[in-house]
Design an enzyme around this catalytic site. Structure first.
Site, PDB file in Angstrom:
ATOM      1  N   ASP A  53       3.435   5.558   1.400  1.00 48.41           N
ATOM      2  CA  ASP A  53       2.432   6.397   0.753  1.00 48.41           C
ATOM      3  C   ASP A  53       2.452   7.821   1.304  1.00 48.41           C
ATOM      4  O   ASP A  53       3.184   8.137   2.242  1.00 48.41           O
ATOM      5  CB  ASP A  53       1.039   5.802   0.962  1.00 48.41           C
ATOM      6  CG  ASP A  53       0.863   4.472   0.256  1.00 48.41           C
ATOM      7  OD1 ASP A  53       1.490   4.279  -0.806  1.00 48.41           O
ATOM      8  OD2 ASP A  53       0.093   3.629   0.753  1.00 48.41           O
ATOM      9  N   TYR A 111       6.147  -2.488  10.943  1.00 49.84           N
ATOM     10  CA  TYR A 111       5.396  -1.236  10.901  1.00 49.84           C
ATOM     11  C   TYR A 111       4.692  -1.022  12.232  1.00 49.84           C
ATOM     12  O   TYR A 111       4.294  -1.981  12.896  1.00 49.84           O
ATOM     13  CB  TYR A 111       4.333  -1.254   9.794  1.00 49.84           C
ATOM     14  CG  TYR A 111       4.867  -1.097   8.403  1.00 49.84           C
ATOM     15  CD1 TYR A 111       4.959   0.157   7.809  1.00 49.84           C
ATOM     16  CD2 TYR A 111       5.273  -2.208   7.660  1.00 49.84           C
ATOM     17  CE1 TYR A 111       5.441   0.310   6.519  1.00 49.84           C
ATOM     18  CE2 TYR A 111       5.757  -2.073   6.371  1.00 49.84           C
ATOM     19  CZ  TYR A 111       5.832  -0.815   5.808  1.00 49.84           C
ATOM     20  OH  TYR A 111       6.318  -0.669   4.533  1.00 49.84           O
TER      21      TYR A 111
END
EC number: 5.4.99.12
Length: 263
Positions: A53, A111
């Site tokens: 994003d 992540y």
């Protein structure tokens, strides 16, 4: 035609995410623009292991594309980096099998999320950490985090606007620890839903702040509702890390890291 796999790093600060969007600067758009130049005007589609994003960074995003060009694979990082902007760098390139797919060949993805916990803000880390000024109970957050391990329906940890129907994912490892004045979150799994990592971090931060109990995680999972979980943590603290691929492994090309001088 042959398929090329790339490992790409980028600073997401000035990008509207990875995926191409009209009238927006994106990572995919920059990569495809340079590849089009290299291919003398021919459009080349780049596929990524994940679509980050706005503001989200990557240290090892895996992408692939098909090409009719035949120059040595170790020349791809040099050719691409010579035209890419300074906030994108191709770290490695490899010839991969025709059935290799940057997204579907990924067995696991990892992540990390960085939280700055100092009382004073740091202007030099503002684009790479989420600044939290209030005290955090790290032990409570760790007790909560382990409840996410295993295979669950993560509907509560998925953005409400996500269109995917199957929201079952497997989390193989979740950990958090302090590094100086930062709190580091690390999450590895077989795949992630839209905003999943950021919602997990946001929920754990609420637990650390005493707004929720560590024991609530099981109830949040069972609710299968976005409203049950905490707020979504900001994108700029998130870094997309390594992907473990099942077929076609990107290896170092025995060349000097072409991005060392760019950061």
């Amino acid at each position: 035609m042959k398929r090329i796999g790339l490992k790409v790093a980028y600073d997401g600060t000035d990008f509207a995410g990875y995926q191409i969007q009209p009238n927006e600067r994106t990572v995919q758009g920059e990569l495809e623009s340079v590849l089009k130049n290299i291919h003398k005007g021919m459009s080349i589609r780049v596929t990524a292991s994940g679509r980050t994003d706005t503001g989200v960074h990557a240290r090892g995003q895996i992408v692939h594309f098909d090409t009719s060009l035949s120059f040595p694979v170790d020349r791809w990082p040099i050719a691409l980096n010579s035209q890419l902007p300074a906030d994108i760098c191709v770290l490695e390139a490899a010839d991969v099998p025709a059935d290799f797919h940057a997204r579907y060949s990924a067995k696991t993805k990892e992540y990390r999320y960085r939280v700055l916990t100092s009382a004073q803000a740091d202007v030099f880390r503002r684009n790479y950490t989420y600044h939290v000024r209030y005290p955090l109970d790290v032990e409570a957050m760790q007790r909560a985090a382990v409840q996410l391990l295993g295979t669950h329906d993560f509907s509560s940890f998925c953005a409400a606007k996500a269109e995917v129907e199957d929201k079952v994912r497997t989390i193989e490892d979740v950990a958090l620890w302090r590094e100086g004045d930062e709190l580091i979150f690390s999450i590895r799994g077989n795949g992630f839903l839209y905003n999943m990592v950021r919602i997990i971090v946001g929920t754990l931060l609420e637990i650390g702040a005493g707004k929720r109990s560590a024991e609530e995680v099981a109830k949040i999972l069972a609710a299968r509702s976005r409203e049950a979980a905490g707020k979504t943590a900001p994108g700029h603290g998130l870094i997309s890390g390594r992907s473990n691929m099942t077929n076609g492994k990107l290896e170092n090309n025995k060349t000097t890291n072409p991005c060392v001088t760019k950061y």
